[in-house]
Design a protein around this motif. Structure first.
Motif: not given
Lengths: 410, 844
Positions: A279-300
């Motif tokens: 992802s490059s979210a948050g205005g990162a100049p280069t991509p990084y790796a990200v992981i999350s279990n949030w599915n938008g309404s709950g956790n998996n």
């Protein structure tokens, strides 16, 4: 008796003639006063105190030894000069006959003292007019430095760095692009993974030569480009890098290619489908790796391992690792694990893993990167290992973890 | 105290501008000295192929003064010059007729080379003295008696084998002596030959002839006619730099020759690019008139004409063909950091073809140069397609026609002798070039290469506007073409007076010199100043000399001589670029010379000795040299005026009979030969009106005159056996040799930009001193009488130890790079190794 007196007269006559030996005529002497001689250090200070270009209109001189010439084309209309106080880059109005080791005097009248991209230069030097070649063969002994010792104060100095090697990733390369005559930067490292690059002109006669593969010493001129240090090789013979390589930098994973599993990395998805992504979210100049279990309404429920390629610590004495991380939202902490018996495929839980203790982000309110600090892997020296980032989330909670700039050094 | 005063005396004398007192040296003094000195004639031409370098040494070998004979023989291998003088300071006479070249002042030895049977009996003085024929020179005089009665009656046949300039010499001389009918005839013929002389690539083919007829008409009148000449062709040796010697492994490396493939495509022969071809016969008619018992009038008419040519390579729009051209040497590439070409040059020099002239390549280059030339000979539409020569061999001629009249009246009283003479000498030198060999091409285009590059106006590049765009072929004249005329008239008078204790002499000469140039080409760059006659340059000169002998006893003398004179500049040095224009050096003026010597002479039966101190200053001389400069593609002419020379020194000759037939001799010449002024120099290029430098000051004071040992010594032993044999040995030592300074390097301009502490300062200004050297020589001879035949065998070996490390001469190149003096290193000449001369003479 008379004969002796004749001999005596001859003797005296010769003596008389030889005792009025006459001095050779000379043109009116041009004398150089000591007050007209500047050291290289004082030249540099002069430039720095003024800031801009100084056109020298006084009969001043600087003496020094040529530490690098343009013979092999790596530099052009250019030389480096050093004395006991410092060193400076000299730029000529045309190509020169100077040779490394020449002791020269530069008559400064008509030359220009300047700075270009951070390098202090003595410019507009006309070899025919300004340079007086005094003698040859005074090769200067380079000062021995480590990569981490080198600073901008060493700019234009002749140095030698020992126990260095080109990065593995550089190795098929030549010194520069001889075909298109483009300059290239090639990075060297020491056994601790400290790095610096050597910049070589595409016109250098060794531009098309392959980089040496081993470990050893290299003699260079220190240069800079707007504050960024770089090295310039004088001759390919001075890159004496044929010894056994040390570990050096073993791995860098910075996700800049926007790919989590490039370069041998794998993901082992033990539970769930949430997994490592870039992802490059948050205005990162280069991509990084990200992981999350949030599915938008709950956790998996989730267990996802990001596992490095096999790391060879067989040459290493004190391997280490570092990365940056950031987190938000509550949940299990990210685990950083090492295994020497993992096979590289299959369920990682079947292998034995040792946990490392990185410094992890504890501030759940920002995405500031946290440096992991250097994680000691000495216990695994001599082995081959895998490193894993193990993310765990439950159906009730789970954090978002971001990691980047993973670096493993020998 | 004594030392101090002697020191003072010498130092004072250096600054004396006045002149030393008049004195004299009696004829008899030297005649009795060392009559046993063996006479071996080897002309200096053997060792030095340059006419300018020829000097009087060859004549001196017959001198009976032990100093002069040793200097002439043992010292000549090291180019020693007595008192440091050039041959122009000695006047040469043939039957009393002055023979020096008017254009240069030099001795014209080449006119009678090889006639050793005639010249060996010349009467020679190597210093100032009374002279019954003429005022003479400050370096003395030498008179060759070339009359029919000067040749001994009978036949003389000799053969000599040597390994010097030539290998074989055959000579036959015959004289009738004065016959009862009042006639005397004499004949001498000789030939000298070498397929290859001491130096590689030098060949030698020389002949000489001498014919004389003398008629004693009556007691008062006799007439003599002498005709002589010496046609010769030879390949010249050149000298080179130490690098060339090291690379070729030959210190006598000769860059002038190369292999050429013959027409059959296989055989190869050695060809020398620099050859000399000369023949200038002399015809002299003399009339001796004994007016009374004590009065004599000798009158001579003489003429000489002929050729003197030297070949050289020339090229157009092509690389320099000379193998030791500096850009062909490895050091050139080393200097520009080019190791690849350095290795190529080194490899090239390591084989003989690479380091010698590549004749086949020159032919090849010419054979590929088909070229259409338009407007041949200036005719529009006259186009020619043919092979235009890139390379040629050209002949540079300096041909001569000269004539003279001499008339000297001598009158003797008991104590007084009076002589007066009148001399008229005329000479015309014709300088021009011809094509010697087109090397396979069809023609050479006679235009100025440098001007062609530089100027848009096509006329500027014309060699001769009167005949533009000339295509020239073999033997055609091209390049330059002009006459130099010289005319000299002189009146001379001398008195000698002898008393019991003192002898005196004094002489005066008044002379007039006229010279001018006549251009036969109208040069495109100097259309108004090249064609036709130049202004005439006229100089009036006086010369005074005198001397005295004080006879301490019949065997001990003190003598002193002195002279003061002016001398005109020679036409050779006066014209700055005579090949292209009429201009002379600005402000031509007479040289001023004064000199003196003082001698202490012993003449005991067993000890003969002469000790001399001499002093000479020569002022306002002109010094000029030309050299080829590749960047200008032309000859550069370097001219200095106001050059002063200073010479002083001592000469010692001792000859002692030890016991039985053993005698010993020792000779010391200790000299100081210096430049003594700050001349002003100007530099001109043949092919441009541009003046490269004008009146720059040359800081030359106290630089040594180079190219000769300033000092030398010799010690020898000789044994004369009872049965007509002798043998001897001489050890010779040469000291204080310097390279002659290149004036351009001794200027403020040369060291401009350098400070005194820069190495270039001293490298540019210092004078190179060469190492001292020695040689050992051996001589032996025996005479046999077989019936009415006399057989003489003479052997002479020079440099017996084969010393090959002695640099006996050389010069700094006129071209130089002040940043890197080593870029144009000096050219050096090594003394020859062991060389011999063996001669058998049969008299009958």
């Amino acid at each position: 008796m008379r004969r002796y007196s004749v001999l005596y007269i001859v003797f005296l006559t010769v003596l008389g003639l030889s005792s009025c030996k006459k001095e050779l005529d000379t043109p009116p002497p041009n004398v150089l006063n000591s007050s007209d001689i500047l050291t290289i250090d004082s030249l540099r200070n002069w430039q720095q105190s003024v800031g801009g270009a100084i056109s020298i209109q006084d009969s001043l001189s600087v003496f020094g030894i040529v530490t690098m010439d343009e013979t092999n084309g790596n530099i052009y209309k250019n030389a480096y000069l050093q004395d006991h106080t410092g060193a400076i880059n000299v730029r000529f109005t045309s190509s020169t006959d100077l040779v490394e080791g020449d002791s020269i005097r530069i008559s400064l009248y008509g030359t220009v003292l300047n700075e270009f991209s951070g390098v202090i230069q003595l410019d507009s030097v006309d070899e025919e007019i300004n340079v007086i070649h005094r003698s040859s063969g005074h090769s200067m002994t380079p000062e021995i430095k480590t990569i981490s010792d080198i600073t901008l104060d060493d700019e234009s100095h002749l140095i030698k760095i020992e126990n260095v090697q080109f990065l593995n990733s550089e190795l098929p390369n030549t010194w520069a692009d001889a075909v298109n005559q483009f300059a290239q930067n090639r990075t060297i490292e020491d056994c601790d993974g400290n790095q610096m690059y050597i910049r070589t002109s595409g016109f250098a006669d060794f531009a098309g030569t392959e980089l040496p593969e081993g470990n050893g010493s290299v003699v260079c001129i220190v240069s800079e480009y707007n504050g960024e240090l770089q090295l310039i090789l004088r001759s390919v013979e001075e890159a004496q890098m044929s010894g056994d390589r040390c570990a050096g930098q073993i791995l860098v994973k910075n996700f800049d290619d926007d790919n989590v599993i490039s370069e041998g990395w794998t993901i082992q998805q033990v539970t769930g489908t949430d997994t490592w992504e870039t992802s490059s979210a948050g205005g990162a100049p280069t991509p990084y790796a990200v992981i999350s279990n949030w599915n938008g309404s709950g956790n998996n429920e989730c267990e996802s391992w990001l596992i490095s390629p096999e790391l060879d610590f067989s040459l290493s004495t004190s391997p280490s690792m570092s990365f940056v991380n950031a987190y938000n939202y509550g949940g299990p902490v990210l685990e950083v694990l090492v295994s020497s018996d993992y096979t590289g495929t299959g369920d990682p839980n079947a292998a034995t893993w040792t946990a490392l203790s990185p410094t992890l982000d504890t501030n759940a309110s920002t995405w500031e990167w946290t440096e992991s600090g250097s994680l000691d892997l000495s216990a695994f020296a001599g082995s081959t290992v895998f490193i894993a980032f193990k993310y765990t989330g439950s159906s009730s909670d789970g954090s978002t973890w971001e990691i980047d700039d993973i670096e493993i050094n020998g | 105290m004594l030392q101090k005063s002697i020191f003072l005396f010498f130092c004072l004398s250096l600054s004396l501008t006045g002149f030393n007192q008049i004195s004299k040296d009696s004829l008899s003094v030297e005649d009795t000295l060392n009559s046993n000195t063996p006479v071996f004639i080897t002309t200096l031409e053997d060792l030095d192929n340059n006419t300018g370098g020829q000097n009087v040494s060859g004549m001196l070998q017959s001198s009976r003064d032990v100093f002069a004979a040793t200097a002439g023989f043992n010292f000549s291998a090291a180019r020693f010059r007595i008192r440091g003088y050039n041959s122009d300071k000695t006047v040469l006479f043939l039957n009393g007729i002055p023979m020096n070249d008017l254009e240069t002042g030099w001795g014209t030895f080449y006119k009678w080379g090889g006639l050793n049977d005639i010249t060996r009996y010349s009467e020679t003085k190597s210093w100032l003295s009374a002279n019954p024929y003429h005022f003479g020179g400050i370096g003395g005089y030498s008179n060759i008696n070339a009359k029919a009665t000067g040749v001994r009656k009978g036949s003389r046949l000799s053969y000599a084998a040597t390994n010097r300039a030539y290998s074989h010499r055959l000579m036959y001389t015959y004289g009738t002596g004065m016959m009862k009918n009042g006639w005397a005839f004499a004949l001498s013929l000789s030939t000298r030959y070498a397929r290859e002389g001491y130096v590689d690539g030098t060949f030698y083919e020389a002949y000489s002839y001498f014919l004389a007829a003398e008629k004693k008409i009556n007691k008062k009148h006799s007439l003599n006619l002498t005709i002589l000449g010496a046609p010769s062709r030879r390949g010249r040796a050149g000298i080179s730099t130490q690098e060339a010697y090291d690379l070729s492994g030959n210190i006598y490396y000769n860059p002038n020759w190369g292999w050429q493939t013959a027409a059959d495509g296989e055989t190869r022969f050695k060809r020398n690019s620099r050859t000399t071809d000369s023949h200038m016969p002399v015809v002299a008619l003399s009339h001796d008139f004994k007016i009374s018992k004590n009065t004599e009038l000798k009158t001579s008419l003489n003429t000489s004409w002929g050729k003197y040519g030297r070949t050289a390579l020339n090229w157009y729009d092509a690389p320099d063909p000379r193998p030791d051209y500096y850009k062909k040497l490895p050091s050139y590439f080393a200097g520009i950091n080019d190791p690849v070409n350095e290795a190529v040059a080194l490899a090239n020099w390591q084989n003989e073809d690479g380091r010698q002239v590549d004749w086949d390549q020159l032919y090849f280059a010419n054979s590929k140069n088909l070229y259409t030339f338009e407007d041949v000979n200036g005719e529009a539409g006259n186009n020619l397609e043919a092979l235009r020569a890139k390379y040629i061999v050209e002949s540079r001629w300096n041909n001569q026609v000269s004539g003279g009249l001499s008339s000297v009246l001598t009158k003797k009283w008991e104590k007084l002798t009076f002589a007066a003479g009148v001399f008229v000498q005329m000479q015309r030198n014709h300088s021009f070039k011809t094509i010697n060999d087109l090397l396979g091409a069809d023609y050479w285009l006679d235009i100025d290469q440098f001007a062609e590059q530089d100027f848009l106006d096509p006329n500027v590049s014309q060699i001769d506007l009167n005949n533009p765009n000339r295509l020239v072929e073999t033997d055609d004249i091209f390049g330059y073409n002009y006459y130099i005329y010289n005319l000299r008239n002189a009146l001379f008078s001398q008195v000698e007076y002898k008393t019991k204790k003192f002898d005196f002499y004094a002489a005066v000469e008044l002379s007039d010199r006229l010279f001018w140039r006549e251009g036969l080409y109208r040069d495109g760059k100097f259309p108004e100043n090249s064609f036709g006659s130049s202004d005439k340059n006229n100089f009036v000169n006086y010369a005074l000399k005198g001397g005295a002998v004080y006879k301490i006893s019949g065997r001990q003398f003190i003598t002193a001589n002195g002279a003061v004179l002016t001398a005109p500049p020679t036409s050779r040095s006066a014209y700055i670029s005579p090949r292209t224009r009429n201009f002379t050096v600005d402000g031509l003026e007479n040289e001023f010379i004064y000199t003196g010597d003082i001698n202490y002479i012993l003449r005991f039966p067993k000890l003969k000795m002469r000790l001399t101190y001499y002093y000479m200053e020569r002022k306002n001389a002109i010094w000029s040299r030309s050299f080829y400069h590749d960047e200008y593609n032309s000859f550069v002419n370097f001219v200095m005026k106001d050059v002063n020379y200073f010479h002083q020194g001592i000469e010692l000759g001792v000859d002692a009979k030890l016991f039985a037939g053993l005698s010993a001799n020792a000779v010391l010449a200790y000299g100081q030969h210096l430049y003594n002024s700050r001349p002003s120099a100007s530099i001109y290029v043949d092919n441009s009106a541009e003046v490269l430098a004008e009146d720059k000051t040359v800081y030359l004071t106290n630089y040594k005159i180079g190219g000769m040992p300033q000092s030398a010594l010799s010690a020898g032993l000789k044994y004369s056996g009872k049965k007509y044999w002798f043998a001897g040995v001489n050890f010779n030592y040469f000291m204080d040799l310097y390279l002659d300074p290149n004036p351009d390097r001794r200027t403020a301009e040369a060291v401009d930009g350098f400070v005194t502490t820069d190495p270039q300062w001293n490298e540019t200004l210092d004078q190179t001193r060469l190492d001292n050297g020695y040689s050992l020589s051996l001589f032996a001879g025996k005479s046999f009488k077989i019936n009415d035949y006399f057989l003489n065998i003479n052997v002479n070996i020079n440099n017996l130890t084969n010393n090959r490390s002695f640099v006996s001469g050389g010069f700094e190149q006129l071209r130089y790079d002040p940043q890197d003096i080593g870029k144009f290193p000096p050219k050096l000449a090594y003394m020859y190794g062991l060389n011999y001369f063996v001669m058998a003479t049969l008299r009958f």
